[in-house]
Scaffold this motif. Sequence first.
Motif, mmCIF file in Angstrom:
data_model
loop_
_atom_site.group_PDB
_atom_site.id
_atom_site.type_symbol
_atom_site.label_atom_id
_atom_site.label_comp_id
_atom_site.label_asym_id
_atom_site.label_seq_id
_atom_site.Cartn_x
_atom_site.Cartn_y
_atom_site.Cartn_z
ATOM 1 N N ASN A 1 -30.540 -5.528 -60.621
ATOM 2 C CA ASN A 1 -29.424 -5.540 -59.677
ATOM 3 C C ASN A 1 -28.123 -5.106 -60.335
ATOM 4 O O ASN A 1 -27.309 -4.397 -59.730
ATOM 5 C CB ASN A 1 -29.254 -6.942 -59.075
ATOM 6 C CG ASN A 1 -30.337 -7.254 -58.059
ATOM 7 O OD1 ASN A 1 -30.949 -6.354 -57.501
ATOM 8 N ND2 ASN A 1 -30.592 -8.525 -57.827
ATOM 9 N N TYR B 1 -28.246 -1.364 -60.799
ATOM 10 C CA TYR B 1 -28.080 -0.743 -59.470
ATOM 11 C C TYR B 1 -26.595 -0.700 -59.127
ATOM 12 O O TYR B 1 -26.059 0.325 -58.707
ATOM 13 C CB TYR B 1 -28.871 -1.574 -58.460
ATOM 14 C CG TYR B 1 -28.918 -1.022 -57.047
ATOM 15 C CD1 TYR B 1 -30.009 -0.280 -56.615
ATOM 16 C CD2 TYR B 1 -27.896 -1.281 -56.138
ATOM 17 C CE1 TYR B 1 -30.091 0.206 -55.312
ATOM 18 C CE2 TYR B 1 -27.949 -0.794 -54.844
ATOM 19 C CZ TYR B 1 -29.049 -0.056 -54.434
ATOM 20 O OH TYR B 1 -29.119 0.428 -53.151
ATOM 21 N N ARG B 2 -25.917 -1.840 -59.325
ATOM 22 C CA ARG B 2 -24.494 -1.947 -59.035
ATOM 23 C C ARG B 2 -23.680 -1.034 -59.955
ATOM 24 O O ARG B 2 -22.674 -0.435 -59.551
ATOM 25 C CB ARG B 2 -24.049 -3.402 -59.207
ATOM 26 C CG ARG B 2 -22.601 -3.670 -58.842
ATOM 27 C CD ARG B 2 -22.372 -3.541 -57.357
ATOM 28 N NE ARG B 2 -21.132 -2.851 -57.072
ATOM 29 C CZ ARG B 2 -20.661 -2.628 -55.858
ATOM 30 N NH1 ARG B 2 -21.344 -3.015 -54.804
ATOM 31 N NH2 ARG B 2 -19.529 -1.996 -55.681
ATOM 32 N N ILE C 1 -23.668 2.492 -58.569
ATOM 33 C CA ILE C 1 -22.790 2.617 -57.412
ATOM 34 C C ILE C 1 -21.321 2.608 -57.838
ATOM 35 O O ILE C 1 -20.516 3.423 -57.369
ATOM 36 C CB ILE C 1 -23.075 1.487 -56.400
ATOM 37 C CG1 ILE C 1 -24.471 1.683 -55.788
ATOM 38 C CG2 ILE C 1 -22.009 1.459 -55.299
ATOM 39 C CD1 ILE C 1 -24.904 0.583 -54.849
ATOM 40 N N GLU D 1 -32.733 4.860 -56.851
ATOM 41 C CA GLU D 1 -32.667 3.834 -55.799
ATOM 42 C C GLU D 1 -31.223 3.629 -55.335
ATOM 43 O O GLU D 1 -30.960 3.468 -54.139
ATOM 44 C CB GLU D 1 -33.247 2.520 -56.317
ATOM 45 C CG GLU D 1 -34.752 2.534 -56.521
ATOM 46 C CD GLU D 1 -35.265 1.266 -57.167
ATOM 47 O OE1 GLU D 1 -34.448 0.326 -57.334
ATOM 48 O OE2 GLU D 1 -36.458 1.205 -57.513
ATOM 49 N N ALA D 2 -30.293 3.620 -56.285
ATOM 50 C CA ALA D 2 -28.879 3.421 -55.930
ATOM 51 C C ALA D 2 -28.367 4.588 -55.080
ATOM 52 O O ALA D 2 -27.643 4.396 -54.101
ATOM 53 C CB ALA D 2 -28.044 3.276 -57.197
ATOM 54 N N ARG E 1 -30.158 6.503 -53.164
ATOM 55 C CA ARG E 1 -30.770 6.406 -51.837
ATOM 56 C C ARG E 1 -30.031 5.359 -50.994
ATOM 57 O O ARG E 1 -29.906 5.521 -49.782
ATOM 58 C CB ARG E 1 -32.251 6.043 -51.949
ATOM 59 C CG ARG E 1 -33.146 7.076 -52.600
ATOM 60 C CD ARG E 1 -33.242 8.384 -51.836
ATOM 61 N NE ARG E 1 -32.100 9.268 -51.993
ATOM 62 C CZ ARG E 1 -31.859 10.021 -53.074
ATOM 63 N NH1 ARG E 1 -32.705 10.009 -54.078
ATOM 64 N NH2 ARG E 1 -30.799 10.780 -53.145
ATOM 65 N N GLY E 2 -29.571 4.301 -51.648
ATOM 66 C CA GLY E 2 -28.785 3.300 -50.926
ATOM 67 C C GLY E 2 -27.489 3.884 -50.400
ATOM 68 O O GLY E 2 -27.088 3.624 -49.259
ATOM 69 N N ILE F 1 -28.202 6.006 -47.352
ATOM 70 C CA ILE F 1 -28.361 5.209 -46.133
ATOM 71 C C ILE F 1 -26.995 4.862 -45.546
ATOM 72 O O ILE F 1 -26.811 4.817 -44.332
ATOM 73 C CB ILE F 1 -29.170 3.929 -46.430
ATOM 74 C CG1 ILE F 1 -30.627 4.298 -46.739
ATOM 75 C CG2 ILE F 1 -29.112 2.954 -45.253
ATOM 76 C CD1 ILE F 1 -31.465 3.138 -47.248
ATOM 77 N N SER G 1 -24.342 6.353 -40.053
ATOM 78 C CA SER G 1 -24.984 5.144 -40.568
ATOM 79 C C SER G 1 -24.604 3.921 -39.737
ATOM 80 O O SER G 1 -25.428 3.029 -39.517
ATOM 81 C CB SER G 1 -24.612 4.922 -42.041
ATOM 82 O OG SER G 1 -23.229 4.687 -42.206
#
Length: 223
Positions: free
Chosen positions: A3, A6-7, A10, A47-48, A50-51, A54, A75
């Motif tokens: 996590n 991931y953060r 971003i 993954e980040a 792709r977030g 979205i 969105s």
Amino acid sequence: MGNSEYRKTIDYILDLIRSGMLQVGDKLPTERSISEKLGISRNTVREALRGLEILGIVNGKQGSGNYLTDNISDSIASAMDVMLLMNRTSKEEICSFRRSMEKTVCSYLIAKGCSSDNKLKIVAALNRLKDSEGTEEQTVADRDFHYSLINATENSFWITFMNAVSEVYMRWIDDFLTTADHDVRMRLQDAHEKIVQGIITGDVEFCFRAIDAHYNIIDESFG
């Protein structure tokens, strides 16, 4: 650890935007370069990204890379669709919200003073709606008219949010207009003309009555 990594990805992208190094339309650094710079796995970077896609901030193009985009309205509209599917909201609630927001938009235009250029755009959209022929042309003209009111605010936040609400709302209105008879169309056109009249003359209450008349017609279709 996952996590926080991931953060970290971003935050890195957001820092590039804040610094002005990334602007809408620009290509993002590659997954590999971000991975190496931040010392995290490429899977986490992917993954980040792709977030962010979205959320409508990033657009991934096959074989080309990732680009900074401005699809936030899309969105938000998608999130509203999910709320509808999960019965967390309803057509009636969204229509009620849009009625209130259109009143807010029009009162803002009157209080702030709608520029001459924007008034001309609103009147032009109204005239296109009045002169439109055929169901498809009329539904497009109806959309353009309501968008002209939102865009006249020149408020980016309102435009983004209201465009999302309108995108969902207009799907129902398209269906409604397809089956509406001549009398209903004339009543809607009269309401449109009075909304514009209220904005141009600066009469808030007159404008609000016209908006209520418009949305009352729409509400009847849910009855």
